[in-house]
Design a protein around this motif. Structure first.
Motif, short mmCIF file in Angstrom:
data_model
loop_
_atom_site.label_atom_id
_atom_site.label_comp_id
_atom_site.label_asym_id
_atom_site.label_seq_id
_atom_site.Cartn_x
_atom_site.Cartn_y
_atom_site.Cartn_z
N GLN A 95 0.83 -1.20 0.00
CA GLN A 95 0.00 0.00 0.00
C GLN A 95 0.86 1.26 0.00
O GLN A 95 1.48 1.60 1.00
N GLU A 145 1.17 5.06 0.30
CA GLU A 145 0.31 6.02 1.01
C GLU A 145 0.63 7.47 0.69
O GLU A 145 -0.16 8.37 1.00
N GLY A 146 1.78 7.72 0.09
CA GLY A 146 2.14 9.09 -0.23
C GLY A 146 3.53 9.17 -0.81
O GLY A 146 4.28 8.19 -0.83
N LYS A 152 -5.14 10.33 0.24
CA LYS A 152 -4.70 8.93 0.28
C LYS A 152 -5.54 8.04 -0.62
O LYS A 152 -5.09 6.97 -1.05
N SER A 153 -6.74 8.49 -0.93
CA SER A 153 -7.64 7.67 -1.76
C SER A 153 -7.08 7.44 -3.16
O SER A 153 -7.42 6.44 -3.80
N PHE A 183 -4.23 6.52 -3.93
CA PHE A 183 -3.30 5.40 -3.90
C PHE A 183 -4.00 4.06 -3.63
O PHE A 183 -3.35 3.02 -3.64
N VAL A 184 -5.30 4.10 -3.37
CA VAL A 184 -6.04 2.89 -3.00
C VAL A 184 -6.74 2.32 -4.23
O VAL A 184 -7.36 3.07 -5.00
N GLN A 190 2.85 1.79 3.92
CA GLN A 190 2.37 1.48 5.26
C GLN A 190 3.47 0.76 6.03
O GLN A 190 3.80 -0.38 5.75
#
Length: 431
Positions: free
Chosen positions: A254, A256-257, A269-270, A272-273, A351
């Motif tokens: 994941q 995250e940034g 953050k969305s 990257f999801v 993460q």
């Protein structure tokens, strides 16, 4: 230091290695990683838009068949099925001859291997006229390969693994046939049921790629060394329900940034999801050279990098030039400049772990490309959208001088910064 490309990272067996694993009880096998410069003139001719391909691949030598035949395979954590060229062709320097092996056995369509263990292949298997299991594989660079599934004895170090499933390929298309001719095939190392690492029952493996010289290391088993700093781990993202754009057996982490010299990109953050279709996963892939980001994230990183390098670098203002089809941020650097200026570090934030890219790893000198008296360097992050890839891909160029551990037992990836050339020396592998 001038960049001489293209290269093949060649993984050779270290014959004096005393640590090995057996099929019954995996221990530790350490192998040296070396680089080999391909003949002059191999680099593609300079054009406004160079085709997408991999100039550098990680390869391993092993034996296959009875009696054993030596083969060289590309190490690819982004693929499942291992395969070998099995049909001689003028452009291939190395092929596996199944007719010369007593242990070769083709897989019939009726086999459970064909019917159930191929479920994660992107293209469903089929049945050929001889009722043998036929597989077609395709890759992001538009290459494809096809042939029949078979079982065979694979040898790695002092260990042999009878009944290993692989693809015995007899046809295909390559976007870079000259490079592919240097190897016999590909070793799939993802988490799929037919990957090499799964079939060998290996709980974890690590590699370390040097960006300084020709050294490096691949290790199967535990990596417990006093000189290796503690690894930071990021968990693998796993889903149970199949989604059209999500590779369930990839090493998905994941993201995250992204931080550029201390400044975090102002992105939610969305972005990257993965979405409801599975598009947007982040994969760690040793089979891809550079790193590719989805459009909105790439654009934000590109703009920030331009802003922070404006005082020290001159952007190549040519909208028609896109290196490798996805890297459209390039710079003109005077040939007589002894080294690149100090560049802002780009940090990928996962993460539980981070991966920092700095210095020469941020810019890649395009072979043979000149603008007046200037060399052309391109930013080593590309735009996934331009390649038609619905994912973030972390390539091995940005894994240089990072100890990369793939822990299948605990479903995680570990990272730690290390001088990989020194790691090889400490392990007695030399240069």
């Amino acid at each position: 230091m001038p960049i001489v490309l293209p290269l093949i990272l060649l993984l050779c067996f270290f014959t004096h290695c005393t640590l090995c694993f057996s099929a019954s009880k995996p221990q530790t096998l350490i192998l040296p990683l070396k680089t080999e410069t391909l003949p002059h003139g191999f680099a593609p001719h300079s054009t406004n838009k160079l085709s997408f391909h991999h100039n550098v691949t990680l390869t391993i030598q092993l034996s296959v068949g009875s009696p054993p035949q030596k083969v060289t395979m590309v190490l690819d954590t982004g693929s499942e099925l291992s395969w070998l060229h099995c049909k001689k062709a003028p452009n291939l320097n190395s092929v596996f001859n199944p007719l010369a092996s007593k242990s070769y056995s083709p897989i019939p369509c009726s086999s459970p291997v064909c019917r159930t263990r191929t479920r994660d292949f992107s293209i469903p298997v089929s049945c050929d006229p001889k009722k043998l299991c036929h597989a077609t594989l395709s890759y992001a660079d538009a290459s494809s390969i096809e042939g029949n599934l078979a079982s065979e004895t694979f040898g790695l170090g002092l260990s042999t693994q009878p009944g290993t499933i692989f693809g015995c390929m007899d046809s295909g298309f390559s976007s870079n046939s000259e490079e592919d001719a240097k190897t016999t095939g590909l070793m799939g190392m993802n988490r799929g049921s037919l990957s090499f690492v799964t079939q060998m029952g290996l709980p974890k493996f690590s590699y370390c790629i040097s960006g300084r010289d020709s050294s490096g290391v691949l290790l199967f088993g535990e990596a417990k060394f006093a000189w290796l700093r503690p690894l930071n781990y990021t968990p693998l993202v796993q889903i149970s329900t199949p989604l059209p754009y999500f590779d369930r057996v990839a090493y998905t982490v994941q993201l995250e940034g992204i931080r550029v010299s201390g400044k975090v990109l102002p992105l939610p953050k969305s972005v990257f999801v993965p979405d409801h279709t599975g598009a947007g996963q982040t994969m760690v892939d040793s089979g891809t050279q550079f790193t590719f980001l989805l459009g909105p994230v790439y654009t934000a990183l590109k703009n920030e990098f331009i802003q922070q390098t404006k005082p020290v670098l001159r952007v190549l203002n040519d909208p028609n030039f896109v290196f490798q089809g996805a890297m459209d941020l390039c710079y003109q650097v005077p040939m007589n400049r002894p080294s690149l200026p100090q560049l802002p570090t780009v940090t990928l934030m996962f993460q539980g772990a981070e991966m920092s890219v700095s210095g020469e790893r941020l810019l890649y000198r395009v072979p043979g490309m000149m603008r007046g008296s200037d060399s052309v360097y391109c930013f080593t992050f590309g735009n996934s959208d331009l390649l038609g890839i619905e994912a973030f891909v972390i390539g091995h160029h940005h894994q240089q001088n990072v100890w990369m551990e793939f822990d299948l037992e605990k479903s995680r990836v570990g990272v730690a910064e290390v001088r990989c050339d020194l790691a090889s020396q400490r392990l007695g592998l030399g240069v």
